[in-house]
Design an enzyme around this catalytic site. Structure first.
Site, PDB file in Angstrom:
ATOM      1  N   LYS A 272      37.196  -2.250  38.143  1.00  0.00           N
ATOM      2  CA  LYS A 272      37.495  -1.549  39.331  1.00  0.00           C
ATOM      3  C   LYS A 272      36.396  -1.666  40.583  1.00  0.00           C
ATOM      4  O   LYS A 272      36.709  -1.879  41.342  1.00  0.00           O
ATOM      5  CB  LYS A 272      37.872  -0.111  38.907  1.00  0.00           C
ATOM      6  CG  LYS A 272      38.598   0.797  40.051  1.00  0.00           C
ATOM      7  CD  LYS A 272      39.584   1.696  39.705  1.00  0.00           C
ATOM      8  CE  LYS A 272      38.885   2.927  38.989  1.00  0.00           C
ATOM      9  NZ  LYS A 272      38.142   3.697  40.077  1.00  0.00           N
ATOM     10  N   SER A 273      35.353  -1.154  40.055  1.00  0.00           N
ATOM     11  CA  SER A 273      34.201  -0.985  40.957  1.00  0.00           C
ATOM     12  C   SER A 273      33.872  -2.440  41.517  1.00  0.00           C
ATOM     13  O   SER A 273      33.730  -2.457  42.802  1.00  0.00           O
ATOM     14  CB  SER A 273      32.718  -0.595  40.368  1.00  0.00           C
ATOM     15  OG  SER A 273      33.063   0.887  40.030  1.00  0.00           O
TER      16      SER A 273
ATOM     17  N   ARG B 156      34.620  -4.066  45.518  1.00  0.00           N
ATOM     18  CA  ARG B 156      33.469  -4.555  46.363  1.00  0.00           C
ATOM     19  C   ARG B 156      33.589  -5.865  46.522  1.00  0.00           C
ATOM     20  O   ARG B 156      33.258  -6.329  47.833  1.00  0.00           O
ATOM     21  CB  ARG B 156      32.144  -4.461  45.481  1.00  0.00           C
ATOM     22  CG  ARG B 156      31.586  -3.027  45.575  1.00  0.00           C
ATOM     23  CD  ARG B 156      30.678  -2.601  44.366  1.00  0.00           C
ATOM     24  NE  ARG B 156      29.987  -1.303  44.236  1.00  0.00           N
ATOM     25  CZ  ARG B 156      30.593  -0.179  44.121  1.00  0.00           C
ATOM     26  NH1 ARG B 156      31.830  -0.100  43.630  1.00  0.00           N
ATOM     27  NH2 ARG B 156      29.904   0.899  44.056  1.00  0.00           N
TER      28      ARG B 156
ATOM     29  N   GLY C 218      38.612   7.102  45.357  1.00  0.00           N
ATOM     30  CA  GLY C 218      37.415   7.759  45.889  1.00  0.00           C
ATOM     31  C   GLY C 218      36.236   6.524  46.454  1.00  0.00           C
ATOM     32  O   GLY C 218      35.748   6.564  47.603  1.00  0.00           O
TER      33      GLY C 218
ATOM     34  N   SER D 282      25.378   9.246  42.997  1.00  0.00           N
ATOM     35  CA  SER D 282      26.458   8.909  43.091  1.00  0.00           C
ATOM     36  C   SER D 282      26.365   7.186  43.772  1.00  0.00           C
ATOM     37  O   SER D 282      25.783   6.927  44.571  1.00  0.00           O
ATOM     38  CB  SER D 282      27.457   9.536  44.147  1.00  0.00           C
ATOM     39  OG  SER D 282      28.354   8.903  44.641  1.00  0.00           O
TER      40      SER D 282
ATOM     41  N   ASP E  54      32.484   7.921  34.158  1.00  0.00           N
ATOM     42  CA  ASP E  54      33.794   7.926  33.864  1.00  0.00           C
ATOM     43  C   ASP E  54      34.433   7.892  32.623  1.00  0.00           C
ATOM     44  O   ASP E  54      35.469   7.935  32.269  1.00  0.00           O
ATOM     45  CB  ASP E  54      34.437   6.651  34.817  1.00  0.00           C
ATOM     46  CG  ASP E  54      34.223   6.693  36.129  1.00  0.00           C
ATOM     47  OD1 ASP E  54      33.881   7.580  36.495  1.00  0.00           O
ATOM     48  OD2 ASP E  54      34.210   5.600  36.754  1.00  0.00           O
TER      49      ASP E  54
END
Ligand code: S3P
Length: 429
Positions: free
Chosen positions: A19-20, A24, A91, A164, A311
């Site tokens: 997902k990250s 990107r 987010g 973060s 997560d």
């Protein structure tokens, strides 16, 4: 959706793209000149929110079954949207795009769903304002909706109080538009996908320890990106493979970037049998992971490892509930400001299944018992529309006596649309 105990878990799966990294790839592709092609892109609702936002900023993105293509226009190629940007439940979209919008010569308003409108945005509003952007929380509560008035930015050296990757990435992305280098020094290293991928697209990003520095105004060029499988999605099947008696599964092509792979160390600390096969260290490292049933014992999870498994803590809590002895999780207050308050929601639902668990200010204390001694029992589970909670309890149900009913089970579409299909396949149902 209703779930029952399983007596078998066998086979091979490939989990969807990370997902990250998928977010990107779209964002950096949009800011690059030329075509970016992304394969194994995660077609989850969060990443589709990112695509939607960039289309509204006038970037053409083709979404075909086997690849997505982003027709990037360079750092100065975005146009003012004619409507509010909707970041959905994401987010990552909200915070990273804010960094990009901070450097644009126009004003944008963005907001998301009920959960996003409760998540803290001061953590990005502060540094982006220091760089020169104007960011207003329209409800005056430091949450979305946010009105962002971009500006010419100045470079800063920022030390966030929270660890973060979303905050770090927002600042680095704004740094692309600054007049001098921008650095972020973290208290511990968060996931570094932005640093790695920005470099792939041609940015000058330097890292030393927990400091990342981006140099302004690079020429970014479109790339071909193949997204590895998401270790955060694989985590559910790693847990299931360890917990279901006789389980034996192979998960193919999982991203094992060390800033993401803390769960692999925790599994080993708990006595879990996992083996990495076909490791590939080029770019974002990947491996196939073989996992077999293993009796687990409790452990302590704290300190710098927390950001590398943030997560995965809900599914780790499920493993801890079925491990012998006590597991203590500390330094994880960030769990309270994820898609739901994951400390409260894990305590609520694991207690409902009969687990002895307490929430603390920054984690959980879980007094586990191996299912062969005293199994959890089925219950009605409220995932609070949080995908990671729903998937964690679908796994817990596989070892529980009686029926488990996850009332808001469909929220898995955020990060793993076919999660239940893959689970059924492994259970032979
Ligand atoms: C993410 C970073 C993490 C993680 C989220 C995705 C990212 O958030 O929880 O699911 O893609 O950068 P924080 O960096 O805010 O902890």
């Amino acid at each position: 959706m209703k779930f029952h105990k399983t007596s078998s878990l066998k086979g091979e799966i490939t989990v969807p793209g990370d997902k990250s990294i998928s977010h990107r790839a779209v964002m950096f592709g949009a800011l690059s000149k030329g075509k970016t092609e992304v394969t194994n892109f995660l077609q989850g609702a969060d990443c589709l929110s990112t695509i939607d936002c960039f289309r509204r900023l006038d970037i053409t993105i083709e979404n075909e079954p086997d690849k997505i293509t982003i027709h990037g226009k360079g750092l100065d190629g975005l146009s003012a949207p004619s409507s509010i940007l909707d970041t959905g439940n994401s987010g990552t979209t909200t915070r990273l795009i804010s960094g990009i919008l901070a450097g644009q010569p126009f004003e944008t308003t963005l907001t998301g769903d009920a959960s996003i409108q409760k998540r803290p945005m001061k953590r990005i509003m502060e540094p982006l304002s220091m760089m020169g952007a104007r960011i207003e929380s329209l409800n005056g509560n430091n949450c979305a909706p946010l009105k962002i008035t971009g500006s010419s930015l100045k470079g800063i050296h920022y030390r966030p109080e929270v660890i973060s990757a979303q905050v770090k990435s927002a600042i680095l992305l704004a740094g692309l538009y600054a007049d001098s280098p921008t650095s972020v020094t973290e208290l511990a290293l968060s996931r570094n996908h932005s640093e790695l991928m920005l470099r792939t697209f041609g940015a000058d990003v330097r890292t030393e320890g927990t400091t990342a520095t981006v140099y302004p105004r690079p020429v970014l060029t479109g790339q071909k990106i193949n997204v590895p499988g998401d270790i955060s999605s694989a985590a559910y099947f790693l847990a299931a493979g360890l917990l279901v008696p006789d389980a034996d599964i192979l998960i193919r092509n999982v991203g094992i970037n060390p800033t993401r792979a803390g769960i692999l160390k925790v599994i080993k600390d708990m006595g879990g049998q996992i083996t990495l096969l076909n490791e590939n260290q080029e770019g974002e490292p990947t491996a196939d992971i073989h996992v077999t049933y293993s009796p687990l014992h409790g452990t302590v999870i704290e300190g710098d490892i927390i950001p590398t498994l943030i997560d995965e803590l809900p599914i780790i809590a499920v493993m801890a509930a079925m491990a012998d002895g006590t597991t203590v999780i500390r330094n994880a207050a960030e769990l309270k400001v994820k898609e739901s308050n994951r400390i409260d929601v894990m305590v609520e639902n694991l207690s409902a299944m009969g687990c002895d668990i307490d929430g603390t200010e920054d984690g959980m204390i879980i007094r586990g018992t191996h299912p062969s001694v005293r199994p959890l029992h089925g219950a009605v589970i409220h995932a609070h529309d949080d995908h990671r909670i729903a998937m964690s309890f679908a796994i817990a149900s596989l070892m529980a006596e009686g029926e488990t009913d996850i009332v808001d089970s469909e929220c898995v579409s955020i990060s793993y649309p076919d999660f239940y299909g893959d689970l059924r396949k492994l259970c032979g149902r």
